[in-house]
Design an enzyme around this catalytic site. Structure first.
Site, PDB file in Angstrom:
ATOM      1  N   ARG A 157      -9.002   1.304   9.021  1.00  0.00           N
ATOM      2  CA  ARG A 157      -8.617  -0.081   9.281  1.00  0.00           C
ATOM      3  C   ARG A 157      -9.690  -0.835  10.037  1.00  0.00           C
ATOM      4  NH1 ARG A 157      -2.620   0.603   9.072  1.00  0.00           N
ATOM      5  NH2 ARG A 157      -1.650  -1.445   9.180  1.00  0.00           N
TER       6      ARG A 157
ATOM      7  N   ARG B  60      -0.363  -9.556  13.167  1.00  0.00           N
ATOM      8  CA  ARG B  60      -0.869  -8.444  12.350  1.00  0.00           C
ATOM      9  C   ARG B  60      -1.759  -8.953  11.223  1.00  0.00           C
ATOM     10  NH1 ARG B  60       4.130  -5.217  10.537  1.00  0.00           N
ATOM     11  NH2 ARG B  60       2.603  -3.726   9.791  1.00  0.00           N
TER      12      ARG B  60
ATOM     13  N   LYS C  19       0.834  -1.215   0.000  1.00  0.00           N
ATOM     14  CA  LYS C  19       0.000   0.000   0.000  1.00  0.00           C
ATOM     15  C   LYS C  19       0.862   1.256   0.000  1.00  0.00           C
ATOM     16  CE  LYS C  19      -1.912  -1.010   3.947  1.00  0.00           C
ATOM     17  NZ  LYS C  19      -1.238  -2.300   4.202  1.00  0.00           N
TER      18      LYS C  19
ATOM     19  N   ARG D 185      11.433  -6.023   4.509  1.00  0.00           N
ATOM     20  CA  ARG D 185      11.200  -4.574   4.411  1.00  0.00           C
ATOM     21  C   ARG D 185      12.229  -3.821   5.244  1.00  0.00           C
ATOM     22  NH1 ARG D 185       5.345  -2.129   5.236  1.00  0.00           N
ATOM     23  NH2 ARG D 185       5.314  -3.445   7.110  1.00  0.00           N
TER      24      ARG D 185
ATOM     25  N   ARG E 129      11.598  -2.337  10.908  1.00  0.00           N
ATOM     26  CA  ARG E 129      10.574  -1.961  11.870  1.00  0.00           C
ATOM     27  C   ARG E 129      10.418  -3.047  12.919  1.00  0.00           C
ATOM     28  NH1 ARG E 129       5.473  -0.076   8.327  1.00  0.00           N
ATOM     29  NH2 ARG E 129       4.439  -1.204  10.022  1.00  0.00           N
TER      30      ARG E 129
END
Ligand code: ADP
Ligand code: AMP
Length: 213
Positions: A88, A171, A13, A127, A160
Site C-alpha cells: 500500500r 481512507r 479487491k 459493505r 466495519r
C-alpha cells in the site's frame, strides 16, 4: 502465479481476490484481514494497528512488512498467492520486490480494479463483513440470502468500523496520496494491468480471468 491487487478501498479487491483464489487454488492474503484477526484476538499488534485503522490511516510499514514476509514463507504460498491490500506504499512495494528477488522471483501480475471515488462511498457504506470467515457482502449489490447472516458460516454480519461515512473520505485521501503511486511502480516493472471495476463482479472477474490466462 504471484498477484497483487490494487485499487481504492472498497473497489472490490477482496471480492475478486476470493474468486481468483477459488479458481486458481492459491491463497488470498489480506493484510486488512490479518490486522482485524489480531484486533479480535487482542494481540499487541492488534492493539497498535487498531488506533491507525480506526482513523482511516495506514498501519506503519514497520508493523506490516515482517508480518507479510513471514506469511509468504508458509507452505501454502509455494505455488503463488494473491496479495489483497498489500503493498500500500512505495516502501512496502520495494521491500516486497527485494524479498522476492532474493528467491529469484517476482510479482507476475499487478491488477488495478478501477472505480471512481463517487462509487466508492456507496460500495463501502453498504459493505457487510463476516467477522468469522471473512466473506464480504453488499446490502444491495451482493446481499446474503438471509439479511445480516453469513451464507457461508451462519455468523452475524457486521459493518466495519472504518466503513462508516466519517472515515471513508480519509481512507480515499490516504489511497490517492500513498497507494495510487504503486500503479506507476508496477507499470515500470512491466506487470501492470487495469480492469473497469464499475461493472458486475462476474464481468470484472471475467476480465481478470482473461489477463491471468
Ligand atoms: P476492497 O477489498 O477493495 O476494499 P470489497 O471486495 O470488500 O473491496 O468490496 C467493497 C464492497 O463492494 C463490498 O460490499 C462488495 O460486496 C461490493 N462489491 C465488490 N465488487 C462489486 C461490484 N463489481 N459491483 C458492486 N458491488 C461490488
Ligand atoms: P482493508 O481491509 O484492506 O481495507 O484494510 C483496512 C485497514 O487496515 C486499512 O485502512 C489500514 O489501516 C490497514 N492496512 C491494511 N493493509 C495495510 C497495509 N498493507 N499497510 C498499511 N496498513 C494496512
Amino acid at each position: 502465479m504471484k498477484i497483487v491487487m490494487l485499487g481504492a478501498p472498497g473497489a472490490g479487491k477482496g471480492t475478486q481476490a476470493r474468486m481468483i483464489s477459488e479458481e486458481f487454488g492459491i491463497p488470498q492474503i489480506s493484510t486488512g484481514d490479518i490486522f482485524r484477526a489480531n484486533i479480535r484476538n487482542q494481540t499487541e499488534l492488534g492493539k497498535k494497528a487498531k488506533s491507525y485503522m480506526d482513523q482511516g490511516l495506514l498501519v506503519p510499514d514497520e508493523l506490516t512488512l515482517d508480518l507479510v514476509v513471514d506469511r509468504l514463507a508458509k507452505d501454502d504460498c509455494a505455488k503463488g498467492y494473491i496479495l489483497d491490500g498489500f503493498p500500500r506504499t512505495i516502501p512496502q512495494a520495494e521491500a516486497l520486490t527485494r524479498a522476492l528477488c532474493e528467491q529469484n522471483s517476482k510479482i507476475d501480475y499487478a491488477i488495478d480494479v478501477e472505480v471512481p471515488d463517487e462509487n466508492i462511498v456507496q460500495r463501502m457504506s453498504g459493505r457487510r463483513a463476516c467477522p468469522v470467515c471473512g466473506a464480504t457482502y453488499h446490502i444491495h449489490f451482493n446481499p446474503p440470502v438471509q439479511e445480516g447472516i453469513c451464507d457461508e458460516c451462519g455468523a452475524q454480519l457486521i459493518q466495519r468500523e472504518d466503513d462508516k461515512a466519517e472515515t471513508v473520505q480519509k481512507r480515499l485521501d490516504v489511497y490517492h496520496a500513498q497507494t495510487q503511486p504503486l500503479i506507476a511502480y508496477y507499470k515500470e516493472q512491466g506487470c501492470m494491468y487495469s480492469v473497469d471495476g464499475t461493472r458486475t463482479m462476474e464481468d470484472v472477474f471475467n476480465d481478470i480471468h482473461k489477463i491471468l490466462k
